[in-house]
Design a protein around this motif. Sequence first.
Motif, PDB file in Angstrom:
ATOM      1  N   ALA A  23      70.343  31.237  54.873  1.00  0.00           N
ATOM      2  CA  ALA A  23      71.336  32.245  55.250  1.00  0.00           C
ATOM      3  C   ALA A  23      70.659  33.485  55.828  1.00  0.00           C
ATOM      4  N   GLU A  24      69.546  33.906  55.210  1.00  0.00           N
ATOM      5  CA  GLU A  24      68.841  35.096  55.703  1.00  0.00           C
ATOM      6  C   GLU A  24      68.221  34.842  57.072  1.00  0.00           C
ATOM      7  N   MET A  25      67.716  33.629  57.285  1.00  0.00           N
ATOM      8  CA  MET A  25      67.160  33.269  58.586  1.00  0.00           C
ATOM      9  C   MET A  25      68.215  33.417  59.682  1.00  0.00           C
ATOM     10  N   THR A  26      69.414  32.936  59.411  1.00  0.00           N
ATOM     11  CA  THR A  26      70.498  33.016  60.387  1.00  0.00           C
ATOM     12  C   THR A  26      70.954  34.453  60.589  1.00  0.00           C
ATOM     13  N   LEU A  27      71.004  35.212  59.495  1.00  0.00           N
ATOM     14  CA  LEU A  27      71.455  36.606  59.587  1.00  0.00           C
ATOM     15  C   LEU A  27      70.467  37.455  60.384  1.00  0.00           C
ATOM     16  N   LEU A  28      69.174  37.210  60.222  1.00  0.00           N
ATOM     17  CA  LEU A  28      68.170  37.938  61.000  1.00  0.00           C
ATOM     18  C   LEU A  28      68.327  37.646  62.499  1.00  0.00           C
ATOM     19  N   THR A  29      68.698  36.406  62.822  1.00  0.00           N
ATOM     20  CA  THR A  29      68.961  36.061  64.217  1.00  0.00           C
ATOM     21  C   THR A  29      70.169  36.829  64.742  1.00  0.00           C
ATOM     22  N   ALA A  30      71.203  36.951  63.905  1.00  0.00           N
ATOM     23  CA  ALA A  30      72.389  37.721  64.295  1.00  0.00           C
ATOM     24  C   ALA A  30      72.045  39.191  64.492  1.00  0.00           C
ATOM     25  N   MET A  31      71.154  39.723  63.658  1.00  0.00           N
ATOM     26  CA  MET A  31      70.738  41.119  63.797  1.00  0.00           C
ATOM     27  C   MET A  31      69.966  41.332  65.096  1.00  0.00           C
ATOM     28  N   ALA A  32      69.181  40.337  65.505  1.00  0.00           N
ATOM     29  CA  ALA A  32      68.466  40.427  66.784  1.00  0.00           C
ATOM     30  C   ALA A  32      69.465  40.438  67.945  1.00  0.00           C
ATOM     31  N   PHE A  33      70.513  39.615  67.847  1.00  0.00           N
ATOM     32  CA  PHE A  33      71.553  39.602  68.876  1.00  0.00           C
ATOM     33  C   PHE A  33      72.264  40.944  68.938  1.00  0.00           C
ATOM     34  N   ASP A  34      72.514  41.543  67.783  1.00  0.00           N
ATOM     35  CA  ASP A  34      73.151  42.866  67.725  1.00  0.00           C
ATOM     36  C   ASP A  34      72.303  43.898  68.454  1.00  0.00           C
ATOM     37  N   ARG A  35      70.985  43.895  68.235  1.00  0.00           N
ATOM     38  CA  ARG A  35      70.096  44.849  68.908  1.00  0.00           C
ATOM     39  C   ARG A  35      70.061  44.588  70.418  1.00  0.00           C
ATOM     40  N   LEU A  44      57.609  39.435  58.134  1.00  0.00           N
ATOM     41  CA  LEU A  44      57.417  39.304  56.691  1.00  0.00           C
ATOM     42  C   LEU A  44      58.197  38.122  56.135  1.00  0.00           C
ATOM     43  N   PHE A  45      59.359  37.848  56.708  1.00  0.00           N
ATOM     44  CA  PHE A  45      60.187  36.754  56.193  1.00  0.00           C
ATOM     45  C   PHE A  45      59.744  35.403  56.731  1.00  0.00           C
ATOM     46  N   PHE A  46      59.531  35.320  58.053  1.00  0.00           N
ATOM     47  CA  PHE A  46      59.230  34.026  58.668  1.00  0.00           C
ATOM     48  C   PHE A  46      57.777  33.610  58.496  1.00  0.00           C
ATOM     49  N   GLY A  47      56.864  34.574  58.404  1.00  0.00           N
ATOM     50  CA  GLY A  47      55.443  34.245  58.290  1.00  0.00           C
ATOM     51  C   GLY A  47      55.127  33.292  57.149  1.00  0.00           C
ATOM     52  N   PRO A  48      55.479  33.645  55.896  1.00  0.00           N
ATOM     53  CA  PRO A  48      55.219  32.730  54.776  1.00  0.00           C
ATOM     54  C   PRO A  48      55.947  31.402  54.907  1.00  0.00           C
TER      55      PRO A  48
END
Length: 309
Positions: free
Chosen positions: A110-122, A249-253
Amino acid sequence: MDLKNGSLVTEFVLLGLSGQWELQIFFFVTFSLVYCAAVLGNILIIVTVTVSSTLHSPMYFLLGNLSFLDICFSTVTTPKMITDLLTEHKTISMWGCMSQMFFIHLFGGAEMTLLTAMAFDRYVAICKPLHYRTIMSHRLLNGFVIFSWIIGFIHTMSQMLLVVNLPFCGPNVIDNIFCDLPLVIKLACIKTYTLELFVIADSGLLSLICFILLLDSYAVILVTVWQRPSGRLSKVLSTLSAHIIVVTLFFGPCIFIYAWPFNSFSGNKILSVFYTVITPFLNPLIYSLRNQKMQGAMRKLQFLFVNSM
């Protein structure tokens, strides 16, 4: 014995952060403080975004949902890890282990998808500012949040339906601070090569592809701003740097753990601690310290709270 899958194992042993007793106490105090700070910091962001009228915008709506996911993600593993530091026998039941893995990948997906949505927002805010309010409607924002939970559920169920039926006959020792797919699958007493490839494709390549797409989107934003003679590059860099740090920080690990063959993977406890404890702690700091609007809203909220006492 579990008659459904023939497992002899009823619990797993977590080696955790083994060491001298003094070191265990140090870890207990440190991670307890970090976890409490992470939870309180993310709750503060959620309350501030909800209460402050100046933060009722798409970016902060998504940020509040990210903070909620960070709380959930950290709570799945951290309290268990902290209490294990004070116990000699660090065990977790079979179904407790399966539950941990289920929720880790639910909230992680869910967080992976939400971060993508935040990138679209920017992207919309910076590249299409005149159409921002029209595109980023309440309906779309709610759709992003619902879609992120659906993706998280599909992501975790697609793996857990296969893992939950694996037979475990021993050994049952997991060299990590919590149960996670690569280490648990390796303990199964059948060949799991096909399942390993599926997990690599599901979690590893998905994380890697999403990470590359996110970085590409940020590159498009920077190129777009660079070509405009508006002098906004420094402001955009300041805004995007926070997003890039959080994404890394999220995707690296995730990429490091899931994108490689399991036989080359060894339980990296430091990495596990980092993305389950440290990252949810850093996210509120990154967004609040680098955002004057958020800082102003927090100071106003503090002022209102003090005056109401």
